[in-house]
Design a protein around this motif. Structure first.
Motif, PDB file in Angstrom:
ATOM      1  N   LEU A  16     -76.504 -98.010 -35.778  1.00 47.08           N
ATOM      2  CA  LEU A  16     -75.791 -98.680 -34.688  1.00 47.08           C
ATOM      3  C   LEU A  16     -74.316 -98.297 -34.643  1.00 47.08           C
ATOM      4  O   LEU A  16     -73.717 -98.287 -33.561  1.00 47.08           O
ATOM      5  CB  LEU A  16     -75.948-100.198 -34.810  1.00 47.08           C
ATOM      6  CG  LEU A  16     -77.371-100.712 -34.589  1.00 47.08           C
ATOM      7  CD1 LEU A  16     -77.464-102.190 -34.915  1.00 47.08           C
ATOM      8  CD2 LEU A  16     -77.842-100.433 -33.172  1.00 47.08           C
ATOM      9  N   GLU A  17     -73.734 -97.965 -35.790  1.00 46.87           N
ATOM     10  CA  GLU A  17     -72.328 -97.545 -35.813  1.00 46.87           C
ATOM     11  C   GLU A  17     -72.117 -96.254 -35.030  1.00 46.87           C
ATOM     12  O   GLU A  17     -71.037 -96.035 -34.492  1.00 46.87           O
ATOM     13  CB  GLU A  17     -71.840 -97.381 -37.252  1.00 46.87           C
ATOM     14  CG  GLU A  17     -71.539 -98.701 -37.932  1.00 46.87           C
ATOM     15  CD  GLU A  17     -71.069 -98.544 -39.367  1.00 46.87           C
ATOM     16  OE1 GLU A  17     -71.361 -97.496 -40.009  1.00 46.87           O
ATOM     17  OE2 GLU A  17     -70.411 -99.472 -39.860  1.00 46.87           O
ATOM     18  N   LYS A  18     -73.133 -95.423 -34.929  1.00 44.94           N
ATOM     19  CA  LYS A  18     -73.025 -94.190 -34.135  1.00 44.94           C
ATOM     20  C   LYS A  18     -72.772 -94.523 -32.666  1.00 44.94           C
ATOM     21  O   LYS A  18     -72.063 -93.816 -31.973  1.00 44.94           O
ATOM     22  CB  LYS A  18     -74.301 -93.355 -34.259  1.00 44.94           C
ATOM     23  CG  LYS A  18     -74.525 -92.778 -35.630  1.00 44.94           C
ATOM     24  CD  LYS A  18     -75.857 -92.059 -35.688  1.00 44.94           C
ATOM     25  CE  LYS A  18     -76.242 -91.738 -37.103  1.00 44.94           C
ATOM     26  NZ  LYS A  18     -77.622 -91.255 -37.210  1.00 44.94           N
ATOM     27  N   GLU A  19     -73.348 -95.625 -32.214  1.00 44.63           N
ATOM     28  CA  GLU A  19     -73.218 -96.042 -30.813  1.00 44.63           C
ATOM     29  C   GLU A  19     -72.028 -96.964 -30.575  1.00 44.63           C
ATOM     30  O   GLU A  19     -71.357 -96.873 -29.551  1.00 44.63           O
ATOM     31  CB  GLU A  19     -74.510 -96.754 -30.378  1.00 44.63           C
ATOM     32  CG  GLU A  19     -74.522 -97.223 -28.947  1.00 44.63           C
ATOM     33  CD  GLU A  19     -74.782 -96.120 -27.946  1.00 44.63           C
ATOM     34  OE1 GLU A  19     -74.396 -96.291 -26.780  1.00 44.63           O
ATOM     35  OE2 GLU A  19     -75.348 -95.074 -28.329  1.00 44.63           O
ATOM     36  N   PHE A  20     -71.764 -97.861 -31.528  1.00 50.69           N
ATOM     37  CA  PHE A  20     -70.789 -98.927 -31.296  1.00 50.69           C
ATOM     38  C   PHE A  20     -69.543 -98.852 -32.167  1.00 50.69           C
ATOM     39  O   PHE A  20     -68.662 -99.703 -32.044  1.00 50.69           O
ATOM     40  CB  PHE A  20     -71.461-100.292 -31.479  1.00 50.69           C
ATOM     41  CG  PHE A  20     -72.596-100.505 -30.525  1.00 50.69           C
ATOM     42  CD1 PHE A  20     -72.352-100.808 -29.195  1.00 50.69           C
ATOM     43  CD2 PHE A  20     -73.901-100.367 -30.949  1.00 50.69           C
ATOM     44  CE1 PHE A  20     -73.393-100.979 -28.307  1.00 50.69           C
ATOM     45  CE2 PHE A  20     -74.949-100.543 -30.063  1.00 50.69           C
ATOM     46  CZ  PHE A  20     -74.705-100.842 -28.735  1.00 50.69           C
ATOM     47  N   GLY A  21     -69.461 -97.863 -33.037  1.00 49.85           N
ATOM     48  CA  GLY A  21     -68.271 -97.694 -33.857  1.00 49.85           C
ATOM     49  C   GLY A  21     -68.425 -98.252 -35.265  1.00 49.85           C
ATOM     50  O   GLY A  21     -69.227 -99.142 -35.517  1.00 49.85           O
ATOM     51  N   LYS A  22     -67.633 -97.706 -36.136  1.00 47.51           N
ATOM     52  CA  LYS A  22     -67.678 -98.098 -37.557  1.00 47.51           C
ATOM     53  C   LYS A  22     -67.249 -99.546 -37.760  1.00 47.51           C
ATOM     54  O   LYS A  22     -66.478-100.090 -36.986  1.00 47.51           O
ATOM     55  CB  LYS A  22     -66.761 -97.192 -38.374  1.00 47.51           C
ATOM     56  CG  LYS A  22     -67.239 -95.760 -38.446  1.00 47.51           C
ATOM     57  CD  LYS A  22     -67.713 -95.456 -39.831  1.00 47.51           C
ATOM     58  CE  LYS A  22     -68.048 -93.989 -39.943  1.00 47.51           C
ATOM     59  NZ  LYS A  22     -69.421 -93.763 -40.260  1.00 47.51           N
TER      60      LYS A  22
END
Length: 120
Positions: A16-22
């Motif tokens: 999900l971090e790939k889509e919404f950020g670290k």
């Protein structure tokens, strides 16, 4: 929390971090689920609305466990639930386990995430 669930949840967060950020945490995921369930997309929400979105997410996540039942939407499309069965008293660790397990189930069952075959 058992080691297997911890690894599975970490993989979900990385995905999900790939889509919404670290740096997305459990509260961020609850907010994301709430926004998704509201179905209106990204918009500016008040502090009260953000808390309500997190509540919507928790109700959504606990519905399959029989704790809440979806009863409909209001005229602004907000989902509403009723408490069906009291949530048993859980330790902080048990609460964390339940919510993380429910989040994994939510993302997998809705087709937003596919767990890798090798979970280790």
């Amino acid at each position: 929390m058992d080691h297997d669930l911890s690894i599975r949840f970490q993989k979900l967060v990385k995905y999900l971090e790939k889509e919404f950020g670290k740096g997305i945490d459990e509260t961020g995921l609850l907010f994301l689920i709430g926004v998704n369930e509201l179905g209106r997309g990204a918009e500016k929400f008040s502090k009260r609305e953000k808390m309500e979105l997190i509540h919507v997410a928790i109700c959504t996540l606990l519905e399959p466990y029989g704790n809440y039942r979806f009863i409909g939407r209001d005229n602004e499309n907000w989902p509403h639930f009723e408490l069906v069965d009291e949530i048993p008293e859980l330790t902080k660790k048990e609460q964390e386990h339940l919510i993380k397990e429910a989040m994994l189930d939510y993302f997998v069952q809705n087709g937003y995430y596919r767990e890798p075959l090798d979970i280790n």
